[in-house]
Design a protein around this motif. Structure first.
Motif, PDB file in Angstrom:
ATOM      1  N   ASP A   1       4.155   1.064  22.317  1.00 59.79           N
ATOM      2  CA  ASP A   1       4.799   2.171  22.789  1.00 59.79           C
ATOM      3  C   ASP A   1       6.721   2.133  22.292  1.00 59.79           C
ATOM      4  N   GLN A   2       6.266   1.258  21.056  1.00 60.15           N
ATOM      5  CA  GLN A   2       7.733   0.964  20.873  1.00 60.15           C
ATOM      6  C   GLN A   2       7.995   1.657  18.956  1.00 60.15           C
ATOM      7  N   PRO A   3       8.780   2.075  18.350  1.00 59.83           N
ATOM      8  CA  PRO A   3       8.178   2.699  17.099  1.00 59.83           C
ATOM      9  C   PRO A   3       8.592   1.832  15.800  1.00 59.83           C
ATOM     10  N   TRP A   4       7.818   1.119  15.024  1.00 55.54           N
ATOM     11  CA  TRP A   4       7.464   0.526  13.781  1.00 55.54           C
ATOM     12  C   TRP A   4       7.354   0.902  12.997  1.00 55.54           C
ATOM     13  N   GLY A   5       7.100   0.513  11.653  1.00 58.78           N
ATOM     14  CA  GLY A   5       6.571   0.971  10.090  1.00 58.78           C
ATOM     15  C   GLY A   5       6.149   0.208   9.009  1.00 58.78           C
ATOM     16  N   TRP A   6       5.446   0.322   8.471  1.00 58.35           N
ATOM     17  CA  TRP A   6       4.798  -0.693   7.601  1.00 58.35           C
ATOM     18  C   TRP A   6       4.709   0.256   6.113  1.00 58.35           C
ATOM     19  N   ARG A   7       4.436  -0.736   4.903  1.00 61.21           N
ATOM     20  CA  ARG A   7       5.374  -0.038   3.298  1.00 61.21           C
ATOM     21  C   ARG A   7       4.043  -0.731   2.916  1.00 61.21           C
ATOM     22  N   PHE A   8       2.904  -0.284   1.840  1.00 64.91           N
ATOM     23  CA  PHE A   8       2.682  -0.517   1.027  1.00 64.91           C
ATOM     24  C   PHE A   8       3.111   0.219  -0.282  1.00 64.91           C
ATOM     25  N   GLU A   9       3.423  -1.642  -1.635  1.00 66.29           N
ATOM     26  CA  GLU A   9       3.816  -0.473  -2.545  1.00 66.29           C
ATOM     27  C   GLU A   9       3.545  -1.145  -3.714  1.00 66.29           C
ATOM     28  N   GLY A  10       3.906  -0.740  -5.012  1.00 69.65           N
ATOM     29  CA  GLY A  10       3.662  -1.365  -6.575  1.00 69.65           C
ATOM     30  C   GLY A  10       3.613  -0.362  -7.110  1.00 69.65           C
ATOM     31  N   HIS A  11       2.767  -0.958  -8.156  1.00 71.06           N
ATOM     32  CA  HIS A  11       3.612   0.231  -9.602  1.00 71.06           C
ATOM     33  C   HIS A  11       2.146   0.951  -9.050  1.00 71.06           C
ATOM     34  N   HIS A  12       2.241   2.442  -9.338  1.00 69.01           N
ATOM     35  CA  HIS A  12       1.813   3.855  -9.701  1.00 69.01           C
ATOM     36  C   HIS A  12       1.223   3.781  -7.305  1.00 69.01           C
ATOM     37  N   LEU A  13       2.088   3.110  -6.973  1.00 70.55           N
ATOM     38  CA  LEU A  13       2.131   3.606  -5.638  1.00 70.55           C
ATOM     39  C   LEU A  13       2.851   3.479  -4.638  1.00 70.55           C
ATOM     40  N   SER A  14       2.964   4.293  -3.713  1.00 71.07           N
ATOM     41  CA  SER A  14       4.504   4.371  -2.834  1.00 71.07           C
ATOM     42  C   SER A  14       3.869   4.329  -1.258  1.00 71.07           C
ATOM     43  N   LEU A  15       2.996   3.696  -0.237  1.00 75.20           N
ATOM     44  CA  LEU A  15       2.900   4.523   1.055  1.00 75.20           C
ATOM     45  C   LEU A  15       3.065   3.803   1.874  1.00 75.20           C
ATOM     46  N   ASN A  16       4.074   5.228   2.655  1.00 72.92           N
ATOM     47  CA  ASN A  16       5.064   4.348   4.062  1.00 72.92           C
ATOM     48  C   ASN A  16       4.226   4.969   4.827  1.00 72.92           C
ATOM     49  N   PHE A  17       4.425   4.261   6.736  1.00 71.21           N
ATOM     50  CA  PHE A  17       3.905   4.566   7.322  1.00 71.21           C
ATOM     51  C   PHE A  17       4.976   4.291   8.424  1.00 71.21           C
ATOM     52  N   THR A  18       4.524   5.713   9.434  1.00 75.60           N
ATOM     53  CA  THR A  18       5.647   5.188  10.972  1.00 75.60           C
ATOM     54  C   THR A  18       5.297   5.345  11.905  1.00 75.60           C
ATOM     55  N   SER A  19       4.539   4.475  12.642  1.00 74.16           N
ATOM     56  CA  SER A  19       4.224   4.617  14.676  1.00 74.16           C
ATOM     57  C   SER A  19       5.123   5.477  15.405  1.00 74.16           C
TER      58      SER A  19
END
Length: 345
Positions: free
Chosen positions: A141-159
């Motif tokens: 019920d509260q906002p949070w986020g997560w990221r997976f990143e390295g060479h040639h990947l940047s994947l950004n998520f928010t809930s």
């Protein structure tokens, strides 16, 4: 009879809602399993506040980054991290991410440079040099986020409010675009993106090409690079409404290829958002060579969406492609609405 049909529709809708509702819960569960697997020391590297500027520090080149990386993890922790990533993407999106990581092994062999090291002394080309960051506390019920990143990947998520409310910016890259040697010879991770882009281009009449192709020199990289906030680029190219029926089908196939990298529930919402903004308002634009093998670039752009694809570097065998939500990258639009709603209470 009509009542029975309506009842069936209601039951089916409820089942679909239940199904889509389960997926974010799975993400939440996987995030907590991952965090609980970490030592206090590794957890301290992994956790940031939701407001931390690190959340917007997008990079897709091999540089030192904040956040715990796979070198820090034991096998249990690696599995938990990958389970969280798998739950955040579609099967196809997850496959691409893993194959992009594998390309680090190819670059290490091809470049064969023992002096090419990161500041910690490890090789720069390294499939373990990928980072996980969690922003805020995973919550339904509260906002949070997560990221997976390295060479040639940047994947950004928010809930927000228990669902994945943002999955952009989404960056995928491949070098080599097509692997020419080693045991991986012939591998082309982003093959469909290239094929569908060229197929749509080659379906154009000479008259249409005058509108589609805006320059014969492709940009050196995606135009938006790593900018936190992306504005509308110049409105160039051919509008969806001006395509033939066959071309419209090809256009939608290319668009769906990008949308289908996302977790199913998010993909549905993202598709609806693009549709509501008007498919007719989307444009397809091209720059550079009209044939593979030389630098080329294309984009799909609309009121809320920008997709860029660039293949110019390393003799046009090095792909960068990104999806940006022009109103809600990093969940900024939904977070604003969430906080305004909370403030009212």
């Amino acid at each position: 009879m009509k009542l029975k049909l309506n009842l069936k529709k209601i039951i089916l809708s409820s089942m679909l809602l239940l199904f889509f509702g389960m997926l974010p819960a799975q993400v939440l569960e996987k995030a907590n399993v991952f965090l609980n697997s970490l030592s206090d020391e590794i957890k301290a590297k992994t956790l940031f506040t939701l407001e931390d500027t690190e959340r917007f520090n997008m990079n897709y080149v091999p540089i030192p980054r904040a956040g715990a990386r796979f070198h820090d993890f034991n096998e249990t922790q690696k599995k938990a991290a990958l389970d969280l990533l798998r739950a955040s993407l579609s099967e196809e999106g997850f496959r691409k991410s893993q194959e992009i990581i594998e390309l680090e092994k190819v670059l290490r062999i091809i470049e064969n440079d023992d002096n090419d090291k990161m500041p910690d002394g490890r090789p720069r080309r390294d499939p373990l040099n990928y980072h996980f960051c969690i922003f805020g506390k995973p919550s339904k019920d509260q906002p949070w986020g997560w990221r997976f990143e390295g060479h040639h990947l940047s994947l950004n998520f928010t809930s927000t409010d228990g669902i994945i409310s943002s999955s952009t910016p989404t960056f995928f890259g491949t070098n080599p675009g097509i692997v020419r040697s080693t045991e991986y010879k012939g591998k082309e991770v982003l093959k469909k993106e290239a094929q569908l882009g060229f197929s749509l281009l080659h379906s154009m009449t000479q008259e249409q090409l005058k509108t589609v192709v805006f320059t014969d020199v492709a940009p050196h990289d995606i135009i938006t690079t790593t900018k936190r906030k992306v504005e509308q680029l110049e409105s160039l190219g051919i509008a969806y409404r001006d395509l033939s029926k066959n071309q419209k089908n090809m256009f939608m196939e290319l668009l769906e290829l990008y949308i289908n990298n996302y977790e199913h529930g998010f993909a549905e919402g993202f598709r609806d958002k693009i549709t509501k903004a008007g498919i007719d308002n989307l444009k397809f634009a091209w720059a550079g060579s009209l044939q593979p093998g030389k630098g080329h670039y294309f984009r799909i752009q609309g009121p809320s969406l920008l997709i860029e694809y660039d293949n110019t570097q390393n003799n046009a065998n090095h792909v960068h492609t990104v999806v940006r939500d022009l109103t809600n990258d990093y969940g900024e639009d939904v977070l604003k609405a969430h906080y305004e709603k909370e403030h009212q209470h």
